[in-house]
Write an enzyme that holds these catalytic residues in place. Structure first.
Site, short mmCIF file in Angstrom:
data_model
loop_
_atom_site.label_atom_id
_atom_site.label_comp_id
_atom_site.label_asym_id
_atom_site.label_seq_id
_atom_site.Cartn_x
_atom_site.Cartn_y
_atom_site.Cartn_z
N LYS A 44 -8.21 72.27 78.32
CA LYS A 44 -7.65 73.56 77.91
C LYS A 44 -7.10 73.55 76.48
O LYS A 44 -6.79 74.61 75.95
CB LYS A 44 -6.57 74.03 78.89
CG LYS A 44 -7.04 74.26 80.30
CD LYS A 44 -8.17 75.25 80.47
CE LYS A 44 -7.90 76.64 80.00
NZ LYS A 44 -8.81 77.63 80.61
N1 PMP Z 1 -9.55 71.68 85.43
C1 PMP Z 1 -8.26 71.83 85.16
C2 PMP Z 1 -7.32 70.70 85.48
C3 PMP Z 1 -7.77 73.02 84.60
O1 PMP Z 1 -6.46 73.15 84.31
C4 PMP Z 1 -8.68 74.06 84.33
C5 PMP Z 1 -8.19 75.35 83.73
N2 PMP Z 1 -7.51 76.20 84.60
C6 PMP Z 1 -10.03 73.88 84.66
C7 PMP Z 1 -10.43 72.66 85.19
C8 PMP Z 1 -11.04 74.98 84.51
O2 PMP Z 1 -11.35 75.33 83.20
P1 PMP Z 1 -11.72 76.81 82.81
O3 PMP Z 1 -10.45 77.61 82.77
O4 PMP Z 1 -12.35 76.68 81.45
O5 PMP Z 1 -12.68 77.37 83.82
#
Ligand code: PMP
Length: 346
Positions: A44
């Site tokens: 992120k």
């Molecule tokens: N894994 C973790 C640990 C996250 O914090 C997030 C973000 N919420 C994601 C995966 C997913 O990423 P995205 O928001 O780009 O879909």
């Protein structure tokens, strides 16, 4: 000298790691993009930087301004770091059912944390909606709005996607990852499909989310949950995910994820969080569907260190009906660590 100038320049350009156990198991090359090595510790960081830059470039965020976001985790951490590096204030709204570690972590980073009652997205008091309203009411503030601000997926279109393409030298058959906001999957997918339309994009979904059914049937119906995973799964199609070409989806149960994370820890040395466990399980499923000889890339989202009290806590897992995988490593007699050797040394 090849050096990096500041925190934000250290975001991205992460290594692509061959997951050797899983590659050998499947006869495919299973490669993980090491997002846990970003300076704020997760995938992120990229979205945080791109959203803040977008607000700077539009003129909405000026020196000394404030970034407001509704987030329970990594996005807030990324935003708090970038705010410190660029001298902005950071205010985070989060539901009040989150672990103490997360609240403490954000406060340590200097964010003002407002814990609000945990209510569903449709409720106007939902933490994301409160963040949006608060930002509107505060002079000099912007709402990062990670779910529907497409600067989030642009981060992955501009950086993660091209890095994967270059690191694999275009030899990639499939990309799979779980989605929260959808930024990672949508941005990487858009970039890879522009290079080669036949790169297969597979959404990985935990239980208790509606995205698997959305890909499979076109209608977003929640699957049976819940899941102990954090930061992934969703009940709605965000603006980041909308209009993204997704070829297929796989659903991963928590027990598969737990076993994966523990095996990677105890046999390979990697310490991953739950969404990475889901991603690796999905990569293995895609490898088995495609057959030996293919290259599958996934995301290693963050490290296990944020999940000590849940994923790495036997009592917590037992209460959820989950069993950690533990290695069978009998101590060798005669080893300086064996009970006999210890007794003799006393
Ligand atoms: N894994 C973790 C640990 C996250 O914090 C997030 C973000 N919420 C994601 C995966 C997913 O990423 P995205 O928001 O780009 O879909």
């Amino acid at each position: 000298m090849r050096t990096i100038g500041d925190f934000t320049e250290a975001i991205g350009n992460t290594p692509l790691i061959r997951m050797s156990r899983l590659s050998e198991l499947t006869g495919c090359e299973i490669l993980g993009k090491a997002e846990f090595l970003n300076p704020g510790g997760s995938v992120k960081d990229r979205a945080a930087l791109w959203m803040i830059r977008d607000h700077e470039q539009s003129g909405a965020l000026k020196p000394g301004g404030t970034v407001v976001e509704g987030t329970a985790g990594n996005t807030g951490i990324g935003i708090a770091h970038v705010c410190n590096a660029r001298d902005y204030n950071c205010i985070i709204f989060m539901p009040d059912n989150q672990s103490r570690e997360k609240v403490d972590m954000l406060r340590t980073l200097g964010a003002e944390v407002r814990e609000v009652p945990t209510v569903p997205y449709r409720d106007p008091m939902n933490y994301q909606k409160q963040a949006g309203r608060f930002a509107e009411s505060l002079t000099g503030a912007v709402w990062a709005n990670q779910f529907d601000n497409i600067a989030n997926r642009q981060a992955h279109f501009d950086s993660t996607g091209p890095e994967i393409w270059q690191q694999t030298e275009g030899q990639i058959d499939a990309f799979t990852c779980a989605t929260g906001t959808g930024g990672t999957l949508a941005g990487v997918s858009r970039y890879l499909k522009e290079q080669r339309e036949d790169v297969k994009i597979v959404l990985a979904d935990p239980m208790g989310s509606a995205l698997y059914s959305w890909v499979k049937t076109g209608s977003a119906e929640m699957s049976r949950g819940p899941s102990i995973t954090e930061g992934i799964g969703n009940s709605r199609i965000t603006d980041n995910l909308a209009d993204t070409v997704v070829d297929d989806a796989v659903q991963i149960a928590d027990q598969e994820m737990v076993t994966m994370v523990y095996q990677e820890l105890h046999t390979e040395g990697w310490f991953f969080g739950s969404s990475t466990g889901i991603n690796l399980c999905a990569a293995v499923k895609v490898a088995k569907q495609l057959g030996p000889g293919h290259t599958i890339v996934t995301i290693l989202c963050d490290s296990g260190s944020k999940y000590q009290s849940r994923l790495f806590n036997d009592d917590f897992l037992a209460a959820k009906g989950l069993t950690p995988w533990k290695p069978q490593r009998p101590l060798k007699t005669g080893s300086r660590f064996s009970t006999k050797a210890l007794a003799a040394s006393r």
